[in-house]
Design a protein around this motif. Structure first.
Motif, short mmCIF file in Angstrom:
data_model
loop_
_atom_site.label_atom_id
_atom_site.label_comp_id
_atom_site.label_asym_id
_atom_site.label_seq_id
_atom_site.Cartn_x
_atom_site.Cartn_y
_atom_site.Cartn_z
N ASP A 418 9.91 34.32 -56.51
CA ASP A 418 9.54 33.51 -57.68
C ASP A 418 9.25 32.06 -57.32
OD1 ASP A 418 9.75 35.68 -59.40
OD2 ASP A 418 11.85 35.28 -59.88
N VAL A 419 8.78 31.83 -56.13
CA VAL A 419 8.39 30.50 -55.68
C VAL A 419 6.88 30.50 -55.44
CG1 VAL A 419 8.56 28.82 -53.79
CG2 VAL A 419 10.62 29.93 -54.65
N THR A 420 6.21 29.46 -55.92
CA THR A 420 4.78 29.32 -55.69
C THR A 420 4.55 28.38 -54.51
OG1 THR A 420 4.23 29.71 -58.01
CG2 THR A 420 2.58 28.59 -56.67
N TYR A 421 3.86 28.88 -53.51
CA TYR A 421 3.56 28.11 -52.30
C TYR A 421 2.19 27.46 -52.46
CZ TYR A 421 7.30 30.96 -50.24
OH TYR A 421 8.50 31.57 -49.97
N ASP A 422 2.15 26.14 -52.32
CA ASP A 422 0.86 25.45 -52.40
C ASP A 422 0.11 25.65 -51.08
OD1 ASP A 422 2.65 23.82 -51.00
OD2 ASP A 422 1.58 22.01 -51.53
N PRO A 423 -1.18 25.30 -51.02
CA PRO A 423 -1.98 25.57 -49.82
C PRO A 423 -1.38 25.01 -48.55
CG PRO A 423 -3.41 25.01 -51.63
CD PRO A 423 -2.01 24.78 -52.13
N GLY A 424 -1.43 25.83 -47.50
CA GLY A 424 -0.94 25.44 -46.18
C GLY A 424 -1.81 26.07 -45.11
N SER A 425 -1.39 25.90 -43.88
CA SER A 425 -2.18 26.38 -42.73
C SER A 425 -1.32 27.27 -41.85
CB SER A 425 -2.71 25.18 -41.93
OG SER A 425 -1.64 24.33 -41.54
N TYR A 426 -0.74 28.30 -42.45
CA TYR A 426 0.22 29.12 -41.73
C TYR A 426 -0.43 29.85 -40.56
CZ TYR A 426 2.94 28.45 -46.05
OH TYR A 426 3.61 27.91 -47.12
N LYS A 427 -1.53 30.54 -40.81
CA LYS A 427 -2.20 31.26 -39.73
C LYS A 427 -2.84 30.29 -38.74
CE LYS A 427 -5.77 34.75 -38.79
NZ LYS A 427 -6.59 33.88 -37.95
N GLU A 428 -3.43 29.22 -39.25
CA GLU A 428 -4.11 28.26 -38.38
C GLU A 428 -3.13 27.59 -37.41
OE1 GLU A 428 -6.44 28.76 -42.16
OE2 GLU A 428 -4.32 28.48 -41.62
N SER A 429 -1.94 27.28 -37.89
CA SER A 429 -0.96 26.64 -37.00
C SER A 429 -0.48 27.63 -35.94
CB SER A 429 0.23 26.11 -37.81
OG SER A 429 1.01 27.16 -38.36
N LEU A 430 -0.32 28.89 -36.32
CA LEU A 430 0.07 29.92 -35.36
C LEU A 430 -1.01 30.10 -34.30
CD1 LEU A 430 2.03 32.19 -34.52
CD2 LEU A 430 0.84 33.68 -36.14
N ASP A 431 -2.27 30.17 -34.73
CA ASP A 431 -3.38 30.35 -33.79
C ASP A 431 -3.47 29.19 -32.81
OD1 ASP A 431 -4.02 32.70 -35.05
OD2 ASP A 431 -5.69 31.87 -36.22
N LEU A 432 -3.37 27.97 -33.34
CA LEU A 432 -3.50 26.80 -32.48
C LEU A 432 -2.34 26.70 -31.49
CD1 LEU A 432 -4.91 24.24 -31.60
CD2 LEU A 432 -3.85 23.03 -33.54
N CYS A 433 -1.14 26.99 -31.96
CA CYS A 433 0.02 26.92 -31.07
C CYS A 433 -0.12 27.91 -29.91
CB CYS A 433 1.29 27.21 -31.87
SG CYS A 433 2.81 26.74 -31.03
N GLU A 434 -0.54 29.12 -30.22
CA GLU A 434 -0.74 30.11 -29.15
C GLU A 434 -1.85 29.65 -28.20
OE1 GLU A 434 -1.65 34.88 -28.65
OE2 GLU A 434 -2.70 33.72 -30.19
N GLN A 435 -2.94 29.10 -28.76
CA GLN A 435 -4.05 28.69 -27.92
C GLN A 435 -3.65 27.57 -26.96
OE1 GLN A 435 -7.05 30.37 -27.98
NE2 GLN A 435 -7.30 29.24 -26.05
N VAL A 436 -2.84 26.63 -27.44
CA VAL A 436 -2.39 25.54 -26.57
C VAL A 436 -1.64 26.11 -25.37
CG1 VAL A 436 -0.77 23.61 -26.40
CG2 VAL A 436 -2.34 23.76 -28.35
N LEU A 437 -0.74 27.05 -25.60
CA LEU A 437 0.02 27.62 -24.49
C LEU A 437 -0.89 28.41 -23.54
CD1 LEU A 437 3.36 28.88 -26.08
CD2 LEU A 437 2.92 26.78 -24.84
N ARG A 438 -1.87 29.11 -24.08
CA ARG A 438 -2.79 29.84 -23.21
C ARG A 438 -3.63 28.88 -22.39
NH1 ARG A 438 -2.51 35.08 -23.76
NH2 ARG A 438 -1.76 36.01 -25.71
N ASP A 439 -4.11 27.81 -23.03
CA ASP A 439 -4.94 26.84 -22.31
C ASP A 439 -4.14 26.16 -21.20
OD1 ASP A 439 -7.03 27.49 -23.96
OD2 ASP A 439 -6.84 25.70 -25.24
N GLU A 440 -2.84 25.96 -21.42
CA GLU A 440 -2.01 25.33 -20.40
C GLU A 440 -1.52 26.31 -19.34
OE1 GLU A 440 -0.15 21.64 -23.08
OE2 GLU A 440 1.18 23.22 -22.33
N GLY A 441 -1.85 27.58 -19.52
CA GLY A 441 -1.53 28.57 -18.49
C GLY A 441 -0.15 29.16 -18.54
N TRP A 442 0.57 28.99 -19.64
CA TRP A 442 1.96 29.46 -19.68
C TRP A 442 2.06 30.98 -19.75
CZ3 TRP A 442 5.47 26.49 -17.92
CH2 TRP A 442 5.34 25.10 -18.05
N PHE A 443 1.12 31.64 -20.39
CA PHE A 443 1.18 33.10 -20.42
C PHE A 443 0.96 33.68 -19.03
CE2 PHE A 443 0.70 32.28 -24.93
CZ PHE A 443 1.42 33.31 -25.52
#
Length: 790
Positions: A418-443
């Protein structure tokens, strides 16, 4: 001469990383904290504290105390006659049991360190000597030192009015047919997790300096609190004074983190002693008291099941949450603060169709619990992220991909809670965080080094709770709104009050940036006034990431009102319609090719008021309030930690930490980054190091930094921060809260990274702080076959 900082790229103060105005004062030792206050004839206080965790008080003898050289007075509860502190929820007795917290213990003590008497002396050393001379006779009772012991049949009662030692027992949500969903699910995973008890550990411990002012007929209290108006209310009621007879002033404050957003007993007792003696009295909490007798937080136990379909989409969530709240309900939030938060918001960023939760607050013989940065969210986010990891393993799906399939992507989103969530970037933040680690070679590095693990945490942070959101908890005292008053002086500078309170968050800078934009003046022409109940009309203080969302919006509204007043006066003086005028962004009002500066308008408003319009009063001031409607606003972030485990010690080294955060419009990006980094450090501390433990007798085992393991700079990694921006539609500046997010995401990210590094051992850990020995044993057992093969 001040240096003019650079504006934001679009010419505004908001969005610019201008230098903090507080820093020159604080970094050169010119700050003024509670312990810096020296008053003529000032006395010093120390508290006689309980040595028993649970006992009846047979007698309190202070006669020897009063004979100690330098001691001026000693007071027990009977001597001061103060009314108890009572925090309430408007809930039936089967959901909430109200309990009183005496300012000084009377008939019973309920934790080691509970204040029993106050000793007042000419210097702090004599006060310490005096309290050692106190004689307290106890009749010991069985101590309750865990939530399981509290809930056991036949357990001793911490409060006689609380059966089974339960202060709060609520079942907020129970989707119809949820059991059938679990029965038909493709995969069901379970997480059983415990989180350790922690101390918020502000650099400045609690303290107060109180004095009676005969001229003003007022008890003046200088104290480091996040909620000065609430301290005034409780102190007046406890001491039997009118609120006008109490003034609470907050000087510079060295951190709070929620521990100081509740009303403490020692501050009330110190003020009462000053009132009785008619002399200034100072009390400063020492570090041992802060670690053992102050407010604590975070000790929780979760049993959570989650149902998933074959494609990895969550179908249902069933949770049981037990929070060990210690000996008392804190004012004003009560013992419900942790279980109600966890129950209401556990689904978080994920689309959960069916939900059932039970939340309980149990009372034990430990120091009481207060809010601590994040309030339950570091815990339930950790549990939800463990759910995602376990489900990913069970289904054979990449953990990041599983999250993508479940995060909310369409807004506004009305959750099963029963909570209304206003607009956010949930998927976008997940995608960018993963991409940063891949670009830095951590995987790639993880693939070649089995000791390296990567962990993610995706979460939202509900911020800027308005009165509507707090009312849903059924609090008898309902926080929410903020009020701001603004005044322009003859030279065109302005003073602005805020009911929020800075204890490190840079309000003197960020609030000034907001007001400067609204009026079109340099931000160093704005003075922020806070932390004084006589100068600030009313305010709820700083907690729950509300300062910029609510306090900043109120300040913006008052500035806009003042701007309208300036335009009305300028239009009259220039003999034009108000509609044809505008603030020119350079400290004046323009109408076509004509212009009046603010100083010219102020001169008329104050010195030649006969020239004002007939319906305009002299002076330049305005007042406005603001309250967030609905369910508040949601910041969001994704955190990722890269760790390496040491097989020789079980130690955890954090190699890299990435935070992708979205707090809407960042008023000052550098300040936001500082908040995130500080919060991440606290979250890492909870994941790996900090815990307050008790023995079976209820004695605290972490009375110093020898036992309470606080991370140093050597244990905190470099943190890379990336910003996303989803402006909030219903705050004045598009800002969302940013104060707690760092703390919320870090425990889950670190725990998941450790488990990723243990993937080859078959061991999974779900508790924090993560036991080093468990890591060592898991790695040792995994290495045994390889050693035998040699």
């Amino acid at each position: 001469m001040t240096r003019e900082p650079h504006l934001h790229r679009d010419g505004t103060w908001v969005g610019a990383s201008v230098p903090r105005r507080e820093d020159p004062r604080l970094l050169t030792g010119r700050g003024r904290f509670v312990d810096d206050i020296r008053l003529p004839g000032m006395l010093h206080a120390a508290f006689v504290r309980s040595t028993e965790a649970h006992a009846r008080i047979a007698s309190v003898d202070l006669s020897a105390v009063r004979e100690v050289p330098g001691v001026v007075a000693a007071f027990s509860a009977a001597d001061l006659g103060l009314h108890d502190i009572v925090a309430l929820l408007d809930r039936p007795l089967h959901e909430f049991v109200p309990t009183a917290m005496p300012v000084l213990a009377k008939d019973k003590v309920r934790f080691v360190g509970e204040p029993i008497a106050i000793v007042v002396a000419r210097d702090p050393y004599a006060a310490e000597d005096g309290r050692e001379a106190a004689v307290v006779e106890y009749e010991p009772l069985p101590p309750i030192t865990s939530d399981s012991a509290a809930l056991a049949e036949g357990a001793a009662l911490v409060h006689e009015e609380a059966p089974r030692n339960t202060l709060v027992d609520v079942s907020l949500f129970a989707t119809e047919g949820i059991d059938e969903v679990f029965a038909a699910a493709h995969t069901v995973v379970e997480v059983r997790a415990r989180t350790g008890r922690q101390n918020a550990l502000p650099l400045e411990t609690r303290g107060a300096v109180a004095e009676w002012d005969d001229r003003d007929e007022q008890l003046r209290v200088h104290t480091c609190t996040q909620v000065p108006h609430q301290v005034r209310t409780v102190l007046a009621a406890s001491a039997g004074l009118d609120e006008k007879e109490v003034r609470v002033i907050v000087p510079d404050m060295g951190g709070g983190f929620g521990l100081k957003c509740v009303v403490g007993r020692e501050e009330i007792a110190t003020a009462a002693a000053a009132l009785r003696l008619r002399k200034p009295v100072k009390w400063i909490e020492d570090r041992s008291e802060a670690l053992t007798a102050s407010f604590l937080a975070r000790e929780q136990r979760y049993t959570v099941r989650a149902a998933f379909d074959a494609d990895g989409r969550i179908q249902a969530l069933d949770a049981d949450v037990v929070c060990d709240m210690g000996a008392y309900s804190c004012y004003p939030f009560t013992a419900g603060i942790e279980p109600l938060m966890a129950s209401a918001e556990m689904p978080g960023v994920y689309k959960v169709p069916a939900y059932r939760v039970r939340g309980r607050a149990v009372t034990t013989n430990k120091a009481p619990t207060a809010p601590y940065r994040g309030v339950s969210r570091p815990q339930y986010v950790m549990v939800m992220e463990r759910v995602m990891e376990k489900a990913a393993r069970a289904l054979g799906i990449d953990p990041v991909e599983l999250r993508r399939r479940n995060v909310i992507t369409e807004f506004p989103y009305r959750g099963v809670n029963d909570v209304t969530y206003d607009p956010g970037s949930y998927k976008e933040s997940l995608d960018l965080c993963e991409q940063v680690l891949r670009d830095e070679g951590w995987f790639d590095r993880r693939g070649s080094d089995p000791a390296i693990g990567i962990g993610f945490a995706c979460f939202s942070e509900r911020t800027g709770y308005g009165s509507g959101a707090f009312a849903q908890r059924k609090m008898a005292v309902v926080p929410g709104f903020d009020v701001s008053e603004i005044r322009m002086d003859l030279d065109g500078t302005v003073s602005v009050t805020t009911g929020t309170l800075s204890h490190g968050q840079s309000h003197e800078t960020t609030m000034a940036q907001i007001v400067a934009d609204r009026l079109g003046i340099p931000y160093d022409k704005v003075k922020i006034v806070q932390g004084d109940t006589d100068r600030v009309l009313y305010g709820w203080g700083s907690f729950a990431s509300r300062s910029i969302t609510i306090g900043g919006s109120a300040a913006a509204a008052s500035a806009e009102k003042l701007g309208e007043r300036l335009r009305v006066i300028a239009a009259h003086l220039m003999d034009v319609d108000v509609e044809s005028t505008e603030l020119d962004g350079a400290g004046g009002v323009r109408a076509g090719d004509r212009r009046l500066s603010f100083t010219e308008i102020a001169e008329v408003a104050y010195l030649r008021s006969h020239l004002l319009p007939k319906d305009v009063e002299p002076g330049l001031s305005a007042t406005a309030s603001f309250d967030v409607g609905g369910d508040g606003t949601f910041s969001n972030a994704t955190h990722a930690a890269v760790v390496r485990l040491d097989p020789g010690t079980g130690g955890v080294e954090i190699l890299r930490y990435v935070c992708v955060e979205d707090c809407g419009v960042a008023i000052n990006p550098k300040v936001v980054e500082g908040q995130a980094r500080g919060g991440i450090a606290q979250g890492i501390a909870g994941a790996l190091f900090e815990e307050v433990r008790y023995d079976d007798a209820g004695q605290p085992l972490a009375a110093s930094f020898m036992e309470y393991k606080v991370p140093t700079a050597a244990e905190i990694p470099d943190v890379r921060i990336e910003h996303l921006e989803t402006p909030c539609a219903f705050t004045a500046n598009g800002a969302k809260g940013a104060g707690e997010g760092g703390t919320i995401g870090a425990p889950a990210a670190v725990l998941n990274a450790v488990n990723d590094a243990l993937r080859h051992t078959g061991v999974e850990l779900d508790d924090t702080p993560i036991p080093r020995e468990a890591i060592f044993r898991a790695l040792e057992r995994a290495a045994e076959p390889a050693l035998e093969a040699r």
